[in-house]
Design an enzyme around this catalytic site. Structure first.
Site, PDB file in Angstrom:
ATOM      1  N   CYS A 164       0.631  -1.252   0.176  1.00 52.41           N
ATOM      2  CA  CYS A 164      -0.132   0.039   0.083  1.00 52.41           C
ATOM      3  C   CYS A 164       0.842   1.263  -0.049  1.00 52.41           C
ATOM      4  O   CYS A 164       2.193   0.979  -0.166  1.00 52.41           O
ATOM      5  CB  CYS A 164      -0.917  -0.105   1.334  1.00 52.41           C
ATOM      6  SG  CYS A 164      -1.952  -1.525   1.354  1.00 52.41           S
ATOM      7  N   LEU A 221      -3.912  -1.590  -1.360  1.00 52.81           N
ATOM      8  CA  LEU A 221      -3.804  -2.581  -2.191  1.00 52.81           C
ATOM      9  C   LEU A 221      -4.305  -3.993  -1.304  1.00 52.81           C
ATOM     10  O   LEU A 221      -3.524  -4.554  -0.744  1.00 52.81           O
ATOM     11  CB  LEU A 221      -2.462  -2.998  -2.933  1.00 52.81           C
ATOM     12  CG  LEU A 221      -2.229  -4.203  -3.788  1.00 52.81           C
ATOM     13  CD1 LEU A 221      -2.946  -3.662  -5.278  1.00 52.81           C
ATOM     14  CD2 LEU A 221      -0.644  -4.290  -4.462  1.00 52.81           C
ATOM     15  N   SER A 222      -5.479  -4.556  -1.774  1.00 54.90           N
ATOM     16  CA  SER A 222      -6.180  -5.531  -0.866  1.00 54.90           C
ATOM     17  C   SER A 222      -5.626  -6.995  -1.114  1.00 54.90           C
ATOM     18  O   SER A 222      -5.646  -7.293  -2.284  1.00 54.90           O
ATOM     19  CB  SER A 222      -7.392  -5.586  -1.216  1.00 54.90           C
ATOM     20  OG  SER A 222      -8.187  -4.135  -0.961  1.00 54.90           O
ATOM     21  N   ILE A 250      -5.139  -9.404   1.884  1.00 56.81           N
ATOM     22  CA  ILE A 250      -5.602 -10.252   3.081  1.00 56.81           C
ATOM     23  C   ILE A 250      -6.619  -9.607   3.593  1.00 56.81           C
ATOM     24  O   ILE A 250      -6.755  -8.378   3.772  1.00 56.81           O
ATOM     25  CB  ILE A 250      -4.433 -10.475   4.063  1.00 56.81           C
ATOM     26  CG1 ILE A 250      -3.157 -11.217   3.611  1.00 56.81           C
ATOM     27  CG2 ILE A 250      -4.886 -11.071   5.337  1.00 56.81           C
ATOM     28  CD1 ILE A 250      -1.998 -11.440   4.408  1.00 56.81           C
ATOM     29  N   ASN A 261       2.039  -0.157   5.372  1.00 66.58           N
ATOM     30  CA  ASN A 261       2.446  -0.654   3.914  1.00 66.58           C
ATOM     31  C   ASN A 261       3.202  -2.043   4.270  1.00 66.58           C
ATOM     32  O   ASN A 261       4.222  -2.161   4.906  1.00 66.58           O
ATOM     33  CB  ASN A 261       3.391   0.228   3.159  1.00 66.58           C
ATOM     34  CG  ASN A 261       3.968  -0.100   1.881  1.00 66.58           C
ATOM     35  OD1 ASN A 261       3.330  -1.094   1.373  1.00 66.58           O
ATOM     36  ND2 ASN A 261       5.026   0.416   1.668  1.00 66.58           N
ATOM     37  N   GLY A 262       2.957  -3.225   3.644  1.00 65.63           N
ATOM     38  CA  GLY A 262       3.441  -4.434   3.596  1.00 65.63           C
ATOM     39  C   GLY A 262       2.798  -5.641   3.996  1.00 65.63           C
ATOM     40  O   GLY A 262       1.475  -5.383   3.867  1.00 65.63           O
TER      41      GLY A 262
END
Length: 643
Positions: A2, A53-54, A56, A81-82
């Site tokens: 993300c 950014l999906s 999980i 992010n990560g």
């Protein structure tokens, strides 16, 4: 994967709707990092922006994420992010030990709860890649942290109006006037870049912007500068092999890699793998297919014979049973993409291999949302050929220091390229003098010729001297690995991996760069890493049952790029002349000297390709971010939420 942005306002300036809007607008500059879902959250002191950014818990785990213990259920706000690959184990432990409660099935809540109950110790329990900013409403501070190896980036800038942190520098620069930090070019960082081919942490090319270093955290309070603390210092502590029990140690390597890959496969979307012709990516793909029999692998090559890993990668994919996708890049495509690529980079990185990485990431994103890759194996297990240099220079160690210096002086009059000249010169130097990573393009004389502001006191030792001080008493290869963990790995390898995949909204995961894998690799003795005939000796032995035989002992190539040839004819040469002749970067680069280098290279007088590429990428960066003479065409593809 993300993109995050956080602005902590100074006490005299509380958050307003205008500030929230500015952060939201700036966050849009990194929509490519998270096209699935934007979000903001604010209170009187801080505003958080996010692009998701999906991967999980797609339907939930929205960010900014609120969490708190039962007595204060919205104490924290997180942008992250990560990925945390052991989040299931962490959530179970937090439930068992503290009765922690969770409203989602994601890994974000595991970070916040771990920090609440364990404090900064939580960072050493996270197995994953991360950069996050966590606002504590009770403490009134922003807690930021990066993963141990620096897989995910985090920039910081402080001015009279507050402190801003973010995943991309361009977002910070968009808020520079509002925050009031210095955006002038740092001359020392320019010289470091020219020597190293990247800007070393914590520097950036803008004086007022710095990076939170790998393995570090920062506390940011309104009206105060960030307080930075390092929580992870990698140490190589070799443990000798016991004769007759070597297989046990090789099995340990195999087991920890199998575990790491298994955890890196955790996702609610499709996971693929990059596949070159080397042992590292092949091992990851071979282990990954055990968890996804429909694994898709990806590689890239060029329209020039001898500059492609495609055939080997295709054979490897067939051997492990994976479906394979190839992207072949033409010289015209290569040139056309350069402005867009440098815009995504934020900071210049003079590694031409990032261009094919950009193209294969774009191709992969048509099929998957996550890929695994082999970055980090060389630094952990001893994979670079240059690591064998201490063996070839061993005889010089027995010479008295004055005699070694005399040998070096005697080598200077010898013609360049003469057999043995380089050996004599490098043998006369100490390890600290001769090794500063894989990038060694410019001598001091060459630097003076191209940098009008050259200063002899701005050298690679600014970066490496503190690192060598940490590794006193280690064997020379371990010391070189230590240098590369803090320089080449996080300055080049991981930057291009993050930026080129995120440019295409693709998450890249690196199973070798896992704390448990490092713990095993750090115990390997010298002879299990480097011999006179091979590199990564123990890793190759461990992977014998896993990796196809045609790859096991193959020399490292990566994604070779034919810039030496392309800078002598064709579209890339035309682009290079246009870039040099139109450059406004004369304050920092001697334009005439660069043009002479280009002429000499074109005519075959000398091979200046690496030096030219370093300067050309800086010129392009300058044209995009400083004088505005180049405006990249940034595509904004709309990807489906799930693949």
């Amino acid at each position: 994967m993300c993109g995050l942005l956080a602005l902590v306002c100074a006490p005299a300036r509380s958050v307003t709707d205008e500030i929230v809007g500015a952060v939201a607008d700036s966050s849009h500059l990194m929509r490519h990092r998270g096209p699935d879902e934007p979000g903001t959250w604010s209170n009187d002191d801080v505003v958080l922006g996010f692009n998701r950014l999906s991967i999980i818990d797609i339907a939930h785990s929205h960010q900014p994420l609120r969490w708190g213990p039962p007595e204060s259920p919205e104490r924290y706000a997180l942008v992250f992010n990560g990925e945390i690959y052991n989040y299931l184990e962490l959530r179970a432990a937090l439930r068992s030990d503290f009765g922690a409660e969770f409203a989602t099935e994601g890994d974000g809540e595991a970070i916040v709860a771990a920090y609440h109950y364990w404090g900064t110790e939580a960072l050493t329990r996270l197995r994953g890649m991360f950069a996050f900013a966590l606002w504590d409403t009770e403490a009134g501070e922003l807690f930021c942290a990066r993963d141990p190896f620096g897989i995910k980036p985090l920039f910081m800038a402080t001015g009279p109006a507050g402190t801003v942190v973010g995943s991309e520098k361009k977002c910070l620069l968009d808020l520079a006037d509002a925050v009031g930090f210095d955006t002038g070019i740092d001359g020392r960082a320019v010289q470091h870049y020219t020597v190293l081919q990247y800007v070393p942490e914590p520097e950036t090319l803008q004086r007022g912007v710095r990076r939170l270093e790998s393995g570090s955290y920062a506390r940011i309070r309104p009206g105060a500068a960030p307080e930075v603390t390092r929580y992870f210092v990698p140490r190589f502590s070799p443990v000798p092999f016991v004769s007759g029990r070597e297989k046990t140690r090789y099995d340990e390597i195999t087991a920890v890699l199998e575990d790491s890959v298994a955890k890196h496969m955790r996702a609610d979307v499709t996971v693929g793998a990059f596949l070159s012709g080397g042992i590292d990516s092949t091992a990851i793909a071979a282990l990954a297919i055990r968890h996804n029999p429909k694994l898709i692998t990806f590689t890239t090559g060029f329209e020039r014979e001898g500059f492609s890993e495609v055939d080997v990668a295709v054979a490897s994919a067939e051997a492990i049973g994976a479906r394979h996708v190839t992207k072949v890049v033409s010289q015209a495509e290569f040139v056309a993409a350069l402005p867009e690529i440098v815009w995504y980079l934020d900071e210049p990185v003079a590694d031409p291999a990032l261009v094919p990485l950009f193209f294969i990431a774009r191709e992969a994103r048509k099929h998957v949302k996550v890929v695994l890759s082999g970055e980090g194996a060389d630094e952990l297990f001893g994979g670079y050929t240059i690591y064998r240099e201490p063996l070839s220079l061993k005889a010089f160690d027995y010479l008295p220091r004055p005699l070694r210096r005399s040998v070096g002086k005697a080598s200077k009059p010898l013609p360049d390229g003469m057999r043995g000249k380089s050996l004599l010169h490098r043998g006369s130097l100490t390890l600290e003098e001769r090794y500063y990573g894989n990038a060694r393009s410019f001598s001091d004389a060459q630097l003076r010729a191209v940098l009008p502001g050259f200063r002899p006191d701005w050298t690679h030792t600014d970066v490496t001297a503190p690192l060598y001080a940490q590794s006193q008493g280690w064997d020379p290869v371990a010391r070189m690995q230590h240098i590369d963990l803090f320089t080449w790995l996080r300055g080049d390898i991981l930057v291009k991996a993050d930026k080129m995949t995120m440019a295409n909204s693709l998450e890249l995961r690196v199973p070798f760069l896992d704390p448990e894998v490092f713990a095993v690799a750090s115990r390997l003795p010298l002879e299990q890493k480097i011999t006179r005939t091979t590199t990564k000796y123990a890793l190759r032995r461990a992977l014998e049952p896993i990796v196809p035989a045609h790859v096991l002992h193959r020399a490292k190539l990566g994604f070779p790029v034919p810039i030496r040839h392309w800078l002598r004819s064709g579209e890339l040469l035309d682009w290079a002349y246009q870039m040099v002749d139109s450059s406004q970067a004369g304050e920092f680069v001697d334009i005439a000297a660069v043009r002479r280098m280009l002429d000499e290279h074109r005519m075959g007088v000398s091979d200046h390709s690496r030096r030219l590429w370093t300067v050309l990428i800086f010129m392009l960066w300058f044209a995009i971010f400083i004088d505005g003479s180049v405006t990249p065409s940034i595509s904004e593809p709309v990807y489906p939420v799930q693949l």
